[in-house]
Design a protein around this motif. Structure first.
Motif, PDB file in Angstrom:
ATOM      1  N   GLN A 107       0.829  -1.203   0.000  1.00 22.91           N
ATOM      2  CA  GLN A 107       0.000   0.000   0.000  1.00 22.91           C
ATOM      3  C   GLN A 107       0.863   1.253   0.000  1.00 22.91           C
ATOM      4  OE1 GLN A 107      -2.522  -0.672   3.424  1.00 22.91           O
ATOM      5  NE2 GLN A 107      -4.133  -1.605   2.151  1.00 22.91           N
ATOM      6  N   TYR A 108       1.964   1.225   0.733  1.00 26.35           N
ATOM      7  CA  TYR A 108       2.894   2.356   0.750  1.00 26.35           C
ATOM      8  C   TYR A 108       3.476   2.604  -0.636  1.00 26.35           C
ATOM      9  CZ  TYR A 108       7.600   4.313   0.982  1.00 26.35           C
ATOM     10  OH  TYR A 108       8.738   5.023   0.716  1.00 26.35           O
ATOM     11  N   VAL A 109       3.858   1.538  -1.318  1.00 26.60           N
ATOM     12  CA  VAL A 109       4.415   1.672  -2.670  1.00 26.60           C
ATOM     13  C   VAL A 109       3.398   2.311  -3.607  1.00 26.60           C
ATOM     14  CG1 VAL A 109       5.163   0.357  -4.696  1.00 26.60           C
ATOM     15  CG2 VAL A 109       6.080  -0.201  -2.444  1.00 26.60           C
ATOM     16  N   GLN A 110       2.139   1.912  -3.477  1.00 30.94           N
ATOM     17  CA  GLN A 110       1.106   2.480  -4.335  1.00 30.94           C
ATOM     18  C   GLN A 110       0.867   3.952  -4.035  1.00 30.94           C
ATOM     19  OE1 GLN A 110       0.616   0.326  -6.670  1.00 30.94           O
ATOM     20  NE2 GLN A 110       1.822  -0.994  -5.348  1.00 30.94           N
ATOM     21  N   ARG A 111       0.810   4.301  -2.747  1.00 31.91           N
ATOM     22  CA  ARG A 111       0.632   5.713  -2.369  1.00 31.91           C
ATOM     23  C   ARG A 111       1.801   6.546  -2.861  1.00 31.91           C
ATOM     24  NH1 ARG A 111      -0.841   3.359   2.596  1.00 31.91           N
ATOM     25  NH2 ARG A 111       1.200   3.942   3.456  1.00 31.91           N
ATOM     26  N   ARG A 112       2.998   6.000  -2.762  1.00 34.03           N
ATOM     27  CA  ARG A 112       4.187   6.732  -3.201  1.00 34.03           C
ATOM     28  C   ARG A 112       4.110   7.035  -4.685  1.00 34.03           C
ATOM     29  NH1 ARG A 112       9.800   3.637  -2.689  1.00 34.03           N
ATOM     30  NH2 ARG A 112       8.765   2.398  -4.306  1.00 34.03           N
ATOM     31  N   TYR A 113       3.647   6.082  -5.466  1.00 36.61           N
ATOM     32  CA  TYR A 113       3.517   6.322  -6.898  1.00 36.61           C
ATOM     33  C   TYR A 113       2.510   7.433  -7.190  1.00 36.61           C
ATOM     34  CZ  TYR A 113       1.688   5.987 -11.573  1.00 36.61           C
ATOM     35  OH  TYR A 113       1.234   6.311 -12.817  1.00 36.61           O
ATOM     36  N   ILE A 114       1.350   7.382  -6.544  1.00 36.39           N
ATOM     37  CA  ILE A 114       0.309   8.375  -6.784  1.00 36.39           C
ATOM     38  C   ILE A 114       0.832   9.769  -6.467  1.00 36.39           C
ATOM     39  CG2 ILE A 114      -1.963   9.204  -6.078  1.00 36.39           C
ATOM     40  CD1 ILE A 114      -2.102   6.634  -7.660  1.00 36.39           C
ATOM     41  N   VAL A 115       1.476   9.919  -5.331  1.00 38.85           N
ATOM     42  CA  VAL A 115       1.994  11.229  -4.910  1.00 38.85           C
ATOM     43  C   VAL A 115       3.092  11.701  -5.853  1.00 38.85           C
ATOM     44  CG1 VAL A 115       3.258  12.454  -3.103  1.00 38.85           C
ATOM     45  CG2 VAL A 115       1.358  10.937  -2.493  1.00 38.85           C
ATOM     46  N   THR A 116       4.015  10.810  -6.195  1.00 35.90           N
ATOM     47  CA  THR A 116       5.131  11.182  -7.067  1.00 35.90           C
ATOM     48  C   THR A 116       4.632  11.564  -8.452  1.00 35.90           C
ATOM     49  OG1 THR A 116       6.622   9.680  -5.884  1.00 35.90           O
ATOM     50  CG2 THR A 116       7.298  10.384  -8.081  1.00 35.90           C
ATOM     51  N   ASP A 117       3.699  10.795  -8.985  1.00 34.45           N
ATOM     52  CA  ASP A 117       3.166  11.081 -10.316  1.00 34.45           C
ATOM     53  C   ASP A 117       2.435  12.419 -10.321  1.00 34.45           C
ATOM     54  OD1 ASP A 117       2.482  10.243 -13.092  1.00 34.45           O
ATOM     55  OD2 ASP A 117       0.446  10.262 -12.294  1.00 34.45           O
ATOM     56  N   THR A 118       1.648  12.679  -9.274  1.00 34.92           N
ATOM     57  CA  THR A 118       0.921  13.944  -9.195  1.00 34.92           C
ATOM     58  C   THR A 118       1.885  15.115  -9.111  1.00 34.92           C
ATOM     59  OG1 THR A 118      -0.963  12.872  -8.100  1.00 34.92           O
ATOM     60  CG2 THR A 118      -0.785  15.263  -7.892  1.00 34.92           C
ATOM     61  N   GLU A 119       2.917  14.999  -8.289  1.00 37.75           N
ATOM     62  CA  GLU A 119       3.902  16.074  -8.163  1.00 37.75           C
ATOM     63  C   GLU A 119       4.582  16.367  -9.498  1.00 37.75           C
ATOM     64  OE1 GLU A 119       4.807  18.113  -5.848  1.00 37.75           O
ATOM     65  OE2 GLU A 119       3.697  17.367  -4.115  1.00 37.75           O
TER      66      GLU A 119
END
Length: 335
Positions: A107-119
Motif C-alpha cells: 500500500q505504501y508503494v502504491q501511495r508513493r507512486y500516486i503522490v510522485t506522479d501527481t507532483e
C-alpha cells in the motif's frame, strides 16, 4: 526486457499503476487514449495467456519505475538491495515478515507512486500563482491550443479527447470554481483512488468497450477487449487452446462473464455490473497480493517469512537480469 501486456483491459489489476488520460509533454495523437482502471497494483496483468506473470508481482512490491531498475541488475545486486527493503518492511524488527507487514508495504508503494506522479505532472503544468491549475492552461499544455474544439478549430480533431478530459476535470473540481488544486488534480489524474470519481472510471470503461453504442457491454465486446484487440501480441499465442483455436483462458473469461459478471443474466453488462466488475467492493488487491507472495515464499508454512526465504525467492519479488548493470541507482524512500 519486461513482457508486453497481454490484455488491454485487466480483470484483476487496477496498477500500481493506473494510466492517466493526460499526455502533457506533447500534443496527443488521435489514437484512443487509455482509460482509467480501477485501483491497480500494476499495469501488467497478473496472468497472461493462462500463465502467471511475475512482472505484476515486481510492480506491486517495488513500484513500476523501481521494478524496471531491478530488472537490469545482476542476481547478486538484486538480492543485496532486496535485503535492504526487507529490513524496511519488518517494522517491529522481530526478524520475520508477516502478511500484514507485506500488505502495508504494498500500500505504501502504491501511495508513493500516486503522490510522485501527481507532483511530477503538477510541476509540468506550471500552476498559477495561487497554486491552482485552470482548464484553459491544462488544455493548451496538453493539446497545444486552448480553443474550444469546434469545426474549424485546431483542436477539433481532438474533440472527443478534450471533452472526455473536461468531463473528468469537472468531476474532480470539488468546489466547482473552474480550477483544480493539487489535491483535486490528483483526483483528476487518478480517479480510481477517489470515491466521488468512481462513476467516471465506469463511464470511460463503458465508452471504450461498448463498440455498438447501446450503453451496455456484450459478451463479444467483453472478449474482444481483453483478447481481440491485441492481435500483434505474441503472448496471445501462449497456453492451451480448445478445438476452435481459442485459448483456454478466454474460455474461462466467457464463463466468468456469464456466471459472475452478468448478474441479471441478460447477456450484457449494465453500469452497475461494470462497476462491480472493475471496482469490486469485496476485493482488496493489496491483501490478495500479500497473501500470494506469502504462499509462494513460505517454505515451512508457518505464516511468516524470514529474510532468507524471501532472498531465496528473490525473483518473485524483484526480478533481475543475468548481466550486471553496473552502478544503477535505486531509491529507497522512508517507509
Amino acid at each position: 526486457m519486461r513482457s508486453k501486456q497481454a490484455m488491454k483491459f485487466n480483470i484483476f489489476i487496477l496498477v500500481v499503476f493506473t494510466i492517466s488520460t493526460v499526455y502533457c509533454s506533447a500534443i496527443p495523437t488521435n489514437e484512443k487514449k487509455h482509460r482509467s482502471h480501477e485501483k491497480s497494483l500494476s499495469d501488467e496483468d497478473h496472468n497472461t495467456g493462462g500463465h502467471h506473470n511475475p512482472d505484476y508481482d515486481h510492480d506491486a512490491f517495488l513500484g513500476h519505475d523501481e521494478a524496471e531498475t531491478f530488472d537490469q541488475l545482476s542476481p547478486e545486486e538484486s538480492k543485496a538491495r532486496l535485503a535492504i527493503i526487507v529490513d524496511k518492511i519488518d517494522k517491529n524488527k522481530d526478524g520475520v515478515i508477516v502478511e500484514q507487514e507485506l500488505k502495508d508495504w504494498i500500500q505504501y508503494v502504491q501511495r508513493r507512486y500516486i503522490v510522485t506522479d501527481t507532483e511530477r505532472m503538477w510541476k509540468d503544468h506550471e500552476p498559477e500563482y495561487d497554486d491552482t491549475l485552470n482548464w484553459e492552461s491544462y488544455q493548451k499544455r496538453t493539446f497545444g491550443y486552448s480553443d474550444e474544439p469546434k469545426e474549424g478549430s485546431p483542436t477539433f480533431e481532438y474533440k472527443d479527447m478534450i471533452e472526455r478530459d473536461l468531463r473528468r476535470w469537472q468531476k474532480a473540481d470539488h468546489n466547482s470554481d473552474g480550477k483544480l488544486s493539487k489535491e483535486e488534480f490528483q483526483d483528476f489524474l487518478h480517479p480510481e483512488e477517489a470515491e466521488h470519481m468512481r462513476d467516471i472510471v465506469v463511464m470511460e470503461t463503458l465508452e471504450d468497450i461498448d463498440k455498438d453504442g447501446d450503453g451496455h457491454i456484450s459478451l463479444q465486446e467483453y472478449i474482444d477487449d481483453i483478447w481481440g484487440d491485441d492481435e500483434d501480441d505474441e503472448d496471445d499465442e501462449e497456453g492451451e487452446t480448445d478445438k476452435d483455436g481459442e485459448p483456454e483462458w478466454v474460455k474461462t473469461e466467457r464463463e466468468q462473464f456469464t456466471n459472475y459478471r452478468d448478474k441479471d443474466h441478460d447477456g450484457k453488462l449494465n453500469k452497475q455490473e461494470i462497476k462491480e466488475w472493475i471496482i469490486p467492493e469485496d476485493y482488496d488487491h493489496s491483501s490478495a497480493e500479500a497473501a500470494h507472495l506469502v504462499r509462494q515464499t513460505d517454505e515451512n508454512r508457518d505464516g511468516k517469512l524470514t529474510k532468507e526465504e524471501i532472498l531465496e525467492k528473490y525473483d518473485l519479488f524483484v526480478g533481475s537480469q543475468a548481466t550486471d548493470f553496473g552502478e544503477a541507482l535505486t531509491k529507497h524512500d522512508e517507509f
